[in-house]
Scaffold this active site. Sequence first.
Site, mmCIF file in Angstrom:
data_model
loop_
_atom_site.group_PDB
_atom_site.id
_atom_site.type_symbol
_atom_site.label_atom_id
_atom_site.label_comp_id
_atom_site.label_asym_id
_atom_site.label_seq_id
_atom_site.Cartn_x
_atom_site.Cartn_y
_atom_site.Cartn_z
ATOM 1 C CB SER A 138 -7.182 2.564 15.455
ATOM 2 O OG SER A 138 -8.283 3.267 14.949
ATOM 3 C CE LYS B 194 -4.411 -1.241 13.477
ATOM 4 N NZ LYS B 194 -2.976 -1.434 13.276
ATOM 5 C CG ASN C 270 -10.435 10.508 12.371
ATOM 6 O OD1 ASN C 270 -10.701 10.141 13.497
ATOM 7 N ND2 ASN C 270 -11.146 10.139 11.327
ATOM 8 C CE1 TYR D 169 -6.773 -1.212 10.505
ATOM 9 C CE2 TYR D 169 -8.552 0.079 11.494
ATOM 10 C CZ TYR D 169 -7.211 -0.095 11.205
ATOM 11 O OH TYR D 169 -6.295 0.840 11.627
ATOM 12 C CG ASN E 237 -0.954 -7.830 6.060
ATOM 13 O OD1 ASN E 237 0.132 -8.406 5.987
ATOM 14 N ND2 ASN E 237 -1.118 -6.581 5.694
ATOM 15 C CG ASN F 139 -2.089 0.949 1.056
ATOM 16 O OD1 ASN F 139 -2.619 1.118 -0.049
ATOM 17 N ND2 ASN F 139 -2.473 1.624 2.130
ATOM 18 C CG LEU G 179 -13.737 14.401 5.406
ATOM 19 C CD1 LEU G 179 -14.968 14.341 4.504
ATOM 20 C CD2 LEU G 179 -14.082 15.046 6.748
ATOM 21 C CG ASP H 54 -19.139 6.605 9.370
ATOM 22 O OD1 ASP H 54 -18.121 5.881 9.384
ATOM 23 O OD2 ASP H 54 -19.363 7.454 8.481
ATOM 24 C CG ASP I 195 4.355 -10.170 2.850
ATOM 25 O OD1 ASP I 195 3.974 -10.102 4.040
ATOM 26 O OD2 ASP I 195 3.575 -10.206 1.886
HETATM 27 P P1 NAD Z 1 -0.399 2.722 5.124
HETATM 28 O O1 NAD Z 1 -1.155 1.667 4.411
HETATM 29 O O2 NAD Z 1 -0.110 3.982 4.431
HETATM 30 O O3 NAD Z 1 0.978 2.119 5.669
HETATM 31 C C1 NAD Z 1 1.143 0.775 6.012
HETATM 32 C C2 NAD Z 1 2.385 0.283 5.312
HETATM 33 O O4 NAD Z 1 2.602 -1.085 5.673
HETATM 34 C C3 NAD Z 1 2.256 0.313 3.797
HETATM 35 O O5 NAD Z 1 3.389 0.959 3.256
HETATM 36 C C4 NAD Z 1 2.216 -1.159 3.381
HETATM 37 O O6 NAD Z 1 2.818 -1.377 2.125
HETATM 38 C C5 NAD Z 1 2.966 -1.827 4.522
HETATM 39 N N1 NAD Z 1 2.577 -3.219 4.765
HETATM 40 C C6 NAD Z 1 1.330 -3.711 4.917
HETATM 41 N N2 NAD Z 1 1.381 -5.040 5.119
HETATM 42 C C7 NAD Z 1 2.687 -5.392 5.128
HETATM 43 C C8 NAD Z 1 3.377 -6.626 5.284
HETATM 44 N N3 NAD Z 1 2.726 -7.780 5.441
HETATM 45 N N4 NAD Z 1 4.725 -6.625 5.224
HETATM 46 C C9 NAD Z 1 5.411 -5.457 5.021
HETATM 47 N N5 NAD Z 1 4.796 -4.276 4.868
HETATM 48 C C10 NAD Z 1 3.457 -4.231 4.910
HETATM 49 O O7 NAD Z 1 -1.189 3.013 6.504
HETATM 50 P P2 NAD Z 1 -1.021 4.194 7.534
HETATM 51 O O8 NAD Z 1 -2.184 5.093 7.391
HETATM 52 O O9 NAD Z 1 0.336 4.744 7.467
HETATM 53 O O10 NAD Z 1 -1.226 3.388 8.887
HETATM 54 C C11 NAD Z 1 -0.136 2.885 9.625
HETATM 55 C C12 NAD Z 1 -0.663 2.128 10.813
HETATM 56 O O11 NAD Z 1 -1.495 2.979 11.597
HETATM 57 C C13 NAD Z 1 -1.517 0.916 10.472
HETATM 58 O O12 NAD Z 1 -1.248 -0.088 11.418
HETATM 59 C C14 NAD Z 1 -2.928 1.421 10.633
HETATM 60 O O13 NAD Z 1 -3.816 0.396 10.941
HETATM 61 C C15 NAD Z 1 -2.759 2.378 11.795
HETATM 62 N N6 NAD Z 1 -3.760 3.431 11.868
HETATM 63 C C16 NAD Z 1 -3.986 4.225 10.767
HETATM 64 C C17 NAD Z 1 -4.938 5.240 10.829
HETATM 65 C C18 NAD Z 1 -5.252 6.085 9.618
HETATM 66 O O14 NAD Z 1 -6.335 6.660 9.573
HETATM 67 N N7 NAD Z 1 -4.347 6.213 8.650
HETATM 68 C C19 NAD Z 1 -5.649 5.447 12.016
HETATM 69 C C20 NAD Z 1 -5.380 4.642 13.119
HETATM 70 C C21 NAD Z 1 -4.426 3.636 13.030
HETATM 71 C C1 WQD Z 2 -14.352 10.910 8.874
HETATM 72 C C2 WQD Z 2 -15.751 11.508 8.791
HETATM 73 C C3 WQD Z 2 -17.330 10.088 7.691
HETATM 74 C C4 WQD Z 2 -15.598 10.176 3.720
HETATM 75 C C5 WQD Z 2 -11.492 5.739 9.787
HETATM 76 C C6 WQD Z 2 -11.432 4.338 10.334
HETATM 77 C C7 WQD Z 2 -10.727 4.338 11.661
HETATM 78 C C8 WQD Z 2 -9.383 5.016 11.565
HETATM 79 C C9 WQD Z 2 -9.457 6.353 10.910
HETATM 80 C C10 WQD Z 2 -7.682 3.381 11.184
HETATM 81 C C11 WQD Z 2 -16.848 10.495 9.085
HETATM 82 C C12 WQD Z 2 -17.133 11.362 6.903
HETATM 83 C C13 WQD Z 2 -15.835 10.398 5.061
HETATM 84 C C14 WQD Z 2 -16.483 10.746 2.779
HETATM 85 C C15 WQD Z 2 -17.751 11.711 4.572
HETATM 86 N N1 WQD Z 2 -8.459 4.266 10.755
HETATM 87 N N2 WQD Z 2 -16.900 11.143 5.473
HETATM 88 N N3 WQD Z 2 -17.527 11.494 3.242
HETATM 89 O O1 WQD Z 2 -14.455 6.842 9.677
HETATM 90 O O2 WQD Z 2 -13.572 8.414 11.452
HETATM 91 O O3 WQD Z 2 -12.185 6.546 10.711
HETATM 92 O O4 WQD Z 2 -10.156 6.239 9.662
HETATM 93 O O5 WQD Z 2 -7.582 2.925 12.267
HETATM 94 O O6 WQD Z 2 -10.605 3.022 12.043
HETATM 95 O O7 WQD Z 2 -12.754 3.865 10.498
HETATM 96 O O8 WQD Z 2 -12.526 8.439 9.186
HETATM 97 O O9 WQD Z 2 -11.940 9.868 7.290
HETATM 98 O O10 WQD Z 2 -13.330 7.800 6.876
HETATM 99 O O11 WQD Z 2 -14.334 9.729 8.082
HETATM 100 O O12 WQD Z 2 -18.714 12.399 4.938
HETATM 101 O O13 WQD Z 2 -16.341 10.571 1.560
HETATM 102 O O14 WQD Z 2 -15.966 11.948 7.445
HETATM 103 O O15 WQD Z 2 -18.675 9.695 7.653
HETATM 104 O O16 WQD Z 2 -17.865 11.153 9.763
HETATM 105 P P1 WQD Z 2 -13.321 7.532 10.280
HETATM 106 P P2 WQD Z 2 -12.970 8.923 7.767
#
Ligand code: NAD
Ligand code: WQD
Length: 344
Positions: free
Chosen positions: A125, A154, A180, A150, A100, A35, A201, A299, A58
Amino acid sequence: MKILVTGGLGYIGSHTVVQLLQNNYEVIIIDNLSNSSFTTLEGICSITNKSPKFSRLDLRNPLKVQQFFDEHPDIQGVIHFAASKAVGESVEKPLLYYENNLNTLIFLLQEMRRRNLNNFIFSSSCTVYGQADLLPIDENAPVKTAESPYGNTKQIGEEIIKDFSKSEKQFKAIALRYFNPIGAHPSARIGELPMGIPQNLVPFITQTAIGKRDKLSVFGDDYQTADGTAIRDYIHVMDLAEAHMVALERLIKEKQAKNYEVFNIGTGKGSSVMEVIKVFEKVTGEPLNYELTSRRPGDVEAAFADTTKANQELGWKAKHSLEEALISAWAWEKRLAEAEKNEI
Ligand code: NAD
Ligand code: WQD
């Protein structure tokens, strides 16, 4: 000091790698590029003038993980970002997500035990709280039944780390529950790279403003909030990156750090979807095409953090505003558009 960053070419990982390099940590990245893109490594190098080591690997392959640690016996801390993160996809492909997000965690912890490696940071998260009963949400709020595989990974991930920390007295771990994350590095050289149609969003807003998407659907205007749209705690990815470094320093430097700790990482401020749209329009001058539509299944109505624990015990506080985060997200989107144009 050498730090392994798994998923270090991903969105949050890459910003954290920059932060670490700029603070003189030696960084080695593992990523399978499932990703992310190799160009992110170039972005990291150009911002920092440093070249972190990169291993395309991986983490689902335990033999490869073992081999990796054999080749790098001097790693002193692990920040584990690598995971799959699309909530909707996890409902369709639960086994992929459990494999994964949990196998990789277990393989890493096994290797850390084998090597007596004791400093671990885990990406958790705010999704673990579901719709919390009390706002703002502190770390003692109950973990709710997960809405998606998902989210469940966590919750289970945290439980695995907690149990492991109990059994290994030397092992120290911190789980950071991000709210977020949004925005990009101010240089616009690294940022979020959503594959396909963005689910979150802010990338949907920036892609709409740049003309890649027709319009943004605002999911739900009948929530019990001031303007009827849902509320979240949007945190600049730069602040989030800094939180990882501060947490790492707590593990490495503080002898008193507890075996296992959990911290909320947010701003403490809730913003509605309509507020985000209005702020985006104001700071960028770009009118946004949007329509009010029905709620998105799964949501929650409102979620924002009580960050007292992180403020007091980690000594970390978010510094950047929503305005700054949206300006940086927009600069990044324009940079991506420019790069795409030059490729054609
Ligand atoms: P991302 O997808 O941009 O980054 C994850 C990276 O891990 C990617 O580069 C992907 O290629 C790599 N990856 C996935 N599976 C792998 C594997 N099996 N081996 C090696 N590499 C692998 O995601 P992100 O937004 O940077 O999120 C990072 C972490 O934070 C994740 O654990 C995610 O669940 C958590 N998180 C993200 C958010 C968010 O909204 N972005 C919110 C809360 C928690
Ligand atoms: C934010 C707000 C939507 C898209 C997600 C994961 C959560 C965490 C963070 C990893 C919400 C609204 C969104 C759109 C919209 N990730 N929205 N139109 O849902 O709070 O959290 O990302 O751990 O686990 O669920 O974030 O950015 O998707 O949404 O109106 O096209 O924006 O309904 O209220 P969310 P989001």
